[in-house]
Write a protein that holds these residues in place. Sequence first.
Motif, PDB file in Angstrom:
ATOM      1  N   PHE A 118       0.821  -1.201  -0.111  1.00 56.29           N
ATOM      2  CA  PHE A 118       0.012   0.100  -0.021  1.00 56.29           C
ATOM      3  C   PHE A 118       0.963   1.354  -0.051  1.00 56.29           C
ATOM      4  CE2 PHE A 118      -2.090  -3.460   2.021  1.00 56.29           C
ATOM      5  CZ  PHE A 118      -3.355  -3.485   1.331  1.00 56.29           C
TER       6      PHE A 118
ATOM      7  N   VAL B  69      -8.050  -0.381   5.641  1.00 59.76           N
ATOM      8  CA  VAL B  69      -8.030  -0.642   4.093  1.00 59.76           C
ATOM      9  C   VAL B  69      -9.346  -1.553   4.050  1.00 59.76           C
ATOM     10  CG1 VAL B  69      -5.891  -0.181   3.799  1.00 59.76           C
ATOM     11  CG2 VAL B  69      -6.470  -2.485   4.452  1.00 59.76           C
TER      12      VAL B  69
ATOM     13  N   LYS C  38      -5.304  -6.146  -3.411  1.00 58.21           N
ATOM     14  CA  LYS C  38      -6.298  -4.979  -3.086  1.00 58.21           C
ATOM     15  C   LYS C  38      -7.696  -5.343  -3.860  1.00 58.21           C
ATOM     16  CE  LYS C  38      -3.357  -0.949  -2.754  1.00 58.21           C
ATOM     17  NZ  LYS C  38      -2.860   0.300  -3.128  1.00 58.21           N
TER      18      LYS C  38
END
Length: 329
Positions: A122, A193, A309
């Motif tokens: 990230f 996240v 992700k």
Amino acid sequence: MKWLFKYFSVPVFRSFLLIMVLLLSSCGETDKTEEEIDKVSIDLSISRFDQEFAKATASDIPKLKTEYPYLFPEQFPDSVWVAKLTDTIQVELSDEVAKTFGDFEQESADLESLFKHIKYYFPETEIPHVVTLTSDVKYDNRIILADSLLLIGLDNYLGEDHHFYEGMQRYISSSLDKKFLTSDVASAFAKKVLSYPRNRTLLSRMVYYGKELYLKDKLIPSATDAQKIGYSEEGMEWAEANEEQMWKYFVERELLYSTDTGLDRKFLDPAPFSKFGLELDNESPPRLGRYMGWQIVRAFMEKTDTGLKQMLGMPADEILKQSNYKPKR
């Protein structure tokens, strides 16, 4: 290699070789990724406010307030902090933290490794300033992660048998050990996240926690599975040994798509043990729904080429469908 043919038929032997090739390939990719992560440059700053306050005198309070304004609520006069400097409980807390953590070198190295992994996966993440403190054993807020600040209450990691934790339920005190510190920080990051599912099914929440635990596979790969999920080694062994039976329980009772929030208390929330309504309940570790969600996500990531992700944003039922999850026997 000739000896292998004594035990395996040719098709089985070929399958064996294929598995070995895949395993070796996977290990090679993992090693390469870790080499790249090790090269990631971060500037991790750690301030030991707990030590500074323990050594402070009344004249140091104004300076500490300037350096750490977020730790000194304005509604409290300086006299409150001056009194705390010599408070018996505060002094003992500071002493016990000093005994347990010493120079904090190992923890610093672990946190640096965690944030290198976070920065790799990230890159947009801001590395926070880490501040350690004592919190009067406020274990519900042992880790506070803001965008640019990470507060760690070290008095919540003195070991499950520490006398400060007497009177607590065992399932709570068992988590108050420094071996879980970095894992707790990883959990705090995961919540930033991950979006809690709007879907109200048990499966959606199982997979939500499974995603959090899979993130830990990537962010703290050197941690044990028990450390990632907050189990004892015995609890981890129980979960692994009973995975097939647990899956049958969820499937046969059609619980996966149930919207009964009472299932959270049985299988997802912190508790002394999971609640199947069977004689073996007292032997089981808590939060086994999270464990099952973890295995589903792991199976999905092993069987697909989905990016990290991308997986985090996928719905639970799609992950389950594509995972072709089969519990370990």
